[in-house]
Design an enzyme around this catalytic site. Structure first.
Site, PDB file in Angstrom:
ATOM      1  N   LYS A  66       0.807  -1.217   0.000  1.00 32.96           N
ATOM      2  CA  LYS A  66       0.000   0.000   0.000  1.00 32.96           C
ATOM      3  C   LYS A  66       0.843   1.271   0.000  1.00 32.96           C
ATOM      4  O   LYS A  66       0.389   2.331  -0.432  1.00 32.96           O
ATOM      5  CB  LYS A  66      -0.922   0.015   1.228  1.00 32.96           C
ATOM      6  CG  LYS A  66      -0.187   0.117   2.562  1.00 32.96           C
ATOM      7  CD  LYS A  66      -1.118   0.132   3.750  1.00 32.96           C
ATOM      8  CE  LYS A  66      -1.674  -1.230   4.042  1.00 32.96           C
ATOM      9  NZ  LYS A  66      -0.656  -2.205   4.506  1.00 32.96           N
ATOM     10  N   HIS A 194       0.468  -3.484  15.148  1.00 35.33           N
ATOM     11  CA  HIS A 194       1.024  -2.366  14.381  1.00 35.33           C
ATOM     12  C   HIS A 194       0.951  -1.143  15.283  1.00 35.33           C
ATOM     13  O   HIS A 194      -0.134  -0.685  15.622  1.00 35.33           O
ATOM     14  CB  HIS A 194       0.236  -2.137  13.094  1.00 35.33           C
ATOM     15  CG  HIS A 194       0.972  -1.329  12.064  1.00 35.33           C
ATOM     16  ND1 HIS A 194       1.516  -0.087  12.336  1.00 35.33           N
ATOM     17  CD2 HIS A 194       1.271  -1.593  10.762  1.00 35.33           C
ATOM     18  CE1 HIS A 194       2.103   0.382  11.246  1.00 35.33           C
ATOM     19  NE2 HIS A 194       1.977  -0.514  10.277  1.00 35.33           N
ATOM     20  N   GLY A 234       5.813   0.937  10.994  1.00 30.33           N
ATOM     21  CA  GLY A 234       6.113   2.086  11.832  1.00 30.33           C
ATOM     22  C   GLY A 234       7.541   2.564  11.735  1.00 30.33           C
ATOM     23  O   GLY A 234       7.931   3.526  12.403  1.00 30.33           O
ATOM     24  N   GLU A 269       6.228  -5.504   8.704  1.00 31.24           N
ATOM     25  CA  GLU A 269       5.560  -4.936   7.530  1.00 31.24           C
ATOM     26  C   GLU A 269       6.086  -3.531   7.227  1.00 31.24           C
ATOM     27  O   GLU A 269       5.335  -2.554   7.250  1.00 31.24           O
ATOM     28  CB  GLU A 269       4.049  -4.895   7.760  1.00 31.24           C
ATOM     29  CG  GLU A 269       3.427  -6.257   8.048  1.00 31.24           C
ATOM     30  CD  GLU A 269       1.998  -6.157   8.563  1.00 31.24           C
ATOM     31  OE1 GLU A 269       1.468  -5.026   8.617  1.00 31.24           O
ATOM     32  OE2 GLU A 269       1.418  -7.195   8.922  1.00 31.24           O
ATOM     33  N   GLY A 271       7.051  -0.269   5.267  1.00 36.43           N
ATOM     34  CA  GLY A 271       6.611   0.368   4.030  1.00 36.43           C
ATOM     35  C   GLY A 271       7.478   1.574   3.742  1.00 36.43           C
ATOM     36  O   GLY A 271       8.368   1.534   2.896  1.00 36.43           O
ATOM     37  N   ARG A 272       7.248   2.659   4.504  1.00 35.37           N
ATOM     38  CA  ARG A 272       8.002   3.892   4.264  1.00 35.37           C
ATOM     39  C   ARG A 272       9.498   3.683   4.473  1.00 35.37           C
ATOM     40  O   ARG A 272      10.315   4.340   3.824  1.00 35.37           O
ATOM     41  CB  ARG A 272       7.467   5.021   5.143  1.00 35.37           C
ATOM     42  CG  ARG A 272       7.780   4.912   6.609  1.00 35.37           C
ATOM     43  CD  ARG A 272       7.260   6.110   7.403  1.00 35.37           C
ATOM     44  NE  ARG A 272       5.807   6.080   7.518  1.00 35.37           N
ATOM     45  CZ  ARG A 272       4.998   6.964   6.927  1.00 35.37           C
ATOM     46  NH1 ARG A 272       5.502   7.933   6.198  1.00 35.37           N
ATOM     47  NH2 ARG A 272       3.692   6.874   7.071  1.00 35.37           N
ATOM     48  N   TYR A 318      -3.105  13.029   3.931  1.00 34.36           N
ATOM     49  CA  TYR A 318      -3.420  11.670   4.366  1.00 34.36           C
ATOM     50  C   TYR A 318      -2.345  11.046   5.248  1.00 34.36           C
ATOM     51  O   TYR A 318      -2.632  10.167   6.055  1.00 34.36           O
ATOM     52  CB  TYR A 318      -3.646  10.772   3.146  1.00 34.36           C
ATOM     53  CG  TYR A 318      -4.736  11.256   2.223  1.00 34.36           C
ATOM     54  CD1 TYR A 318      -5.922  11.775   2.734  1.00 34.36           C
ATOM     55  CD2 TYR A 318      -4.590  11.204   0.847  1.00 34.36           C
ATOM     56  CE1 TYR A 318      -6.927  12.223   1.899  1.00 34.36           C
ATOM     57  CE2 TYR A 318      -5.595  11.648  -0.003  1.00 34.36           C
ATOM     58  CZ  TYR A 318      -6.763  12.159   0.530  1.00 34.36           C
ATOM     59  OH  TYR A 318      -7.761  12.604  -0.304  1.00 34.36           O
ATOM     60  N   ASP A 319      -1.108  11.482   5.071  1.00 33.70           N
ATOM     61  CA  ASP A 319      -0.002  10.860   5.802  1.00 33.70           C
ATOM     62  C   ASP A 319       0.676  11.834   6.758  1.00 33.70           C
ATOM     63  O   ASP A 319       1.672  11.498   7.386  1.00 33.70           O
ATOM     64  CB  ASP A 319       1.022  10.305   4.801  1.00 33.70           C
ATOM     65  CG  ASP A 319       1.965   9.300   5.421  1.00 33.70           C
ATOM     66  OD1 ASP A 319       1.505   8.460   6.210  1.00 33.70           O
ATOM     67  OD2 ASP A 319       3.173   9.358   5.123  1.00 33.70           O
ATOM     68  N   TYR A 376       3.591   6.810   0.333  1.00 35.49           N
ATOM     69  CA  TYR A 376       2.210   7.313   0.316  1.00 35.49           C
ATOM     70  C   TYR A 376       2.091   8.614  -0.475  1.00 35.49           C
ATOM     71  O   TYR A 376       1.529   9.597  -0.013  1.00 35.49           O
ATOM     72  CB  TYR A 376       1.701   7.489   1.746  1.00 35.49           C
ATOM     73  CG  TYR A 376       1.739   6.207   2.527  1.00 35.49           C
ATOM     74  CD1 TYR A 376       0.801   5.204   2.310  1.00 35.49           C
ATOM     75  CD2 TYR A 376       2.746   5.972   3.464  1.00 35.49           C
ATOM     76  CE1 TYR A 376       0.857   4.003   3.007  1.00 35.49           C
ATOM     77  CE2 TYR A 376       2.806   4.773   4.168  1.00 35.49           C
ATOM     78  CZ  TYR A 376       1.859   3.796   3.930  1.00 35.49           C
ATOM     79  OH  TYR A 376       1.921   2.609   4.613  1.00 35.49           O
TER      80      TYR A 376
END
Length: 540
Positions: A66, A194, A234, A269, A271-272, A318-319, A376
């Site tokens: 995502k 999370h 995170g 997990e 992401g960023r 959103y982020d 994102y």
């Protein structure tokens, strides 16, 4: 020298000594170039995964699709062996289409549409999360063979994007949920949490892992055999952030509650962390409005750029990201600066990128560069008011290319493998070589993949003789290619190569790729050459 490759489904430019800034400057000098664009650095992603494996050796990363689902991001991570955190059937299908095994996917959405559950069952993607009783009944109806991971709520108070308000059962209520799973005859294999996206306090992981241990014990008491711990995301990923503190706290907590050898697999997990610093955005100032006081003196400037909060900068809304531009062209800092704001291109007053900052007086047409824009951004951008999304230029440092080519080989999705036979492969390579002023690395790779017997004896030699070798790694790459006999006839030697210094020339001499009597170096500067590092040597 500009090299390009088709290492991935799209093309990627190979960098030798160029920086991302160099690439952006070159792109902005193209005639008619006014649109915003991203530069994606594959080397940054590869380095992030290397650092992760070094500092969190027990924790396997399952990349959060995502965060950024650009095809090259997914391809390189698939090749590097990471797992994937998918939140929908579309994301699952994207990953499976890369040839990734179902065991490397976790369907980490605690509240899934029934149609997505049915497809997960059809595609045999069993690992998934849940956090409520309704979800358990849904899973029981559509995918009773699923391997379930109960998601508990543990909140980092300073998370950039808190998630506990939406997902996660309180640890105190987890026992009742596990009992329901037991009654339904479902299989609970692990615990997930999370702490929130963009967590700033790594000490929260100790509390979270401690809570997970208690849920493990409750599950075991009910007859389950949990063996998976998912510590979620995170993790920070900007160019100025570090994984060190997170790794230290997580490793300590794992040693305390889930020591090595206990039989529990640990995943995360991120992401960023993986993509934030790999993407740099370039935008153009398309308009400006200067505001004067009653005396006519300039007090502030409003700049309008060609991307905004409905596009890549949706991350602001959103982020909750705080973005900062860098001027592409160096300016005299002694010149006066003015209070400035930066706005997106749409007709909505909400489309503000930066509310207040100090900038010199900039002209229209100036380029602003935005680092750390990989998380994102594009993945949730739209085309409101008809403004198109920025295109992405993919670049890869040469040392990263060699690493991937050496260590991954055929595990990487390479577009040229679409050629069905030797004739197609050769025709494709010759077409590319004839249509480009610079030899492309993908053409060389094709030669080593396609049968060498189909090539003219000197085809590869003719191309290689035009190359300027930049570093020892590049020399070794071609040495391996030559040793394989890819397209070389006769004695398998090369002439008229150009080297950047004596060391490189001698390295190839030692490899034995010069014809007899051609081992001497020749300075392109003639008799006056001082044999400096800048000297060019040839094998002629």
């Amino acid at each position: 020298m500009k090299l390009e490759c088709n290492f991935f489904a799209g093309s990627a430019r190979i960098l030798n000594e160029e920086t991302i800034t160099d690439v952006i400057k070159e792109k902005t000098r193209e005639f008619g170039q006014e649109d915003p664009f991203f530069v994606m650095d594959v080397g940054d992603i590869v380095q992030k995964i290397k650092v992760w494996k070094l500092k969190l050796p027990r924790v396997k990363p399952f990349y959060a699709v995502k965060c950024n689902d650009h095809p090259t991001v997914l391809e390189i991570l698939a090749a590097l062996g990471t797992g994937f955190d998918c939140a929908s059937k579309t994301e699952i299908q994207k990953i499976l289409e890369l040839g990734v095994d179902q065991s490397r996917i976790i369907f980490a959405n605690p509240c899934k549409p029934a149609s997505h559950l049915r497809l997960a069952a059809k595609l045999q993607v069993p690992l998934m999360t849940f956090d409520n009783e309704t979800e358990l009944h849904k899973i029981s109806a559509y995918y009773p063979e699923a391997k379930l991971v109960i998601r508990i709520r543990v909140d980092a108070p300073d998370a950039q994007c808190p998630l506990g308000m939406k997902f996660g059962v309180l640890p105190a209520d987890a026992g009742a949920l596990l009992a329901t799973a037991q009654t339904l005859g479902l299989n609970v294999v692990g615990v997930a949490f999370h702490v929130g996206s963009g967590c700033g306090d790594s000490t929260i992981y100790h509390e979270a892992i401690s809570s997970a241990k208690m849920i493990f014990e409750e599950a075991e008491a009910l007859g389950f055999s949990p063996h998976l711990l998912d510590i979620g995301g995170g993790f920070p990923g900007t160019s100025s952030s570090s994984l060190d503190e997170f790794a230290e706290n997580i490793n300590k907590a794992l040693d305390e509650f889930f020591p090595e050898g206990c039989g529990v697999e640990v995943i995360a997990e991120p992401g960023r962390y993986v993509v934030a610093s790999a993407f740099t955005l370039a935008t153009n100032i398309i308009a400006k409005r200067e505001v004067n006081d009653d005396a006519g003196s300039l007090t502030s400037v409003m700049y309008y750029i060609n991307d905004g909060v409905y596009g890549s900068f949706n991350c602001i809304l959103y982020d909750h990201q705080d973005v900062h531009p860098v001027m592409l062209q160096e300016r005299n800092n002694k010149k006066p600066h003015f209070t400035s704001s930066i706005w997106g291109p749409t007709c909505d007053g909400l489309d503000q990128v930066v509310s207040k900052m100090s900038l010199p007086r900039l002209p229209c047409g100036e380029w602003l560069v935005w680092p750390d824009m990989g998380a994102y951004t594009l993945v949730s951008a739209g085309t409101f008011n008809g403004f198109p999304l920025p295109k992405v230029m993919v670049v890869i440092p040469h040392h990263t290319w060699l690493y991937l080519e050496e260590h991954l080989g055929n595990n990487v999705s390479m577009s040229f493998l679409g050629a069905q036979n030797e004739e197609e492969c050769l025709a494709h390579d010759q077409h590319e070589a004839e249509g480009s002023a610079a030899l492309t690395v993908n053409a060389a790779s094709h030669y080593s993949t396609c049968a060498a017997k189909t090539l003219e004896p000197t085809t590869l030699e003719d191309y290689v003789s035009q190359l300027t070798f930049i570093d020892i790694g590049e020399i070794r790459y071609w040495a391996r290619l030559i040793q394989g006999g890819a397209g070389l006839g006769g004695d398998g030697t090369l002439e008229n190569m150009v080297f950047s210094n004596r060391e490189h020339h001698q390295a190839v001499s030692l490899l034995g790729f010069f014809p007899e009597g051609h081992g001497e170096h020749h300075c392109s500067a003639g008799p006056s050459c001082k044999d400096s590092e800048a000297t060019m040597y040839t094998s002629g």
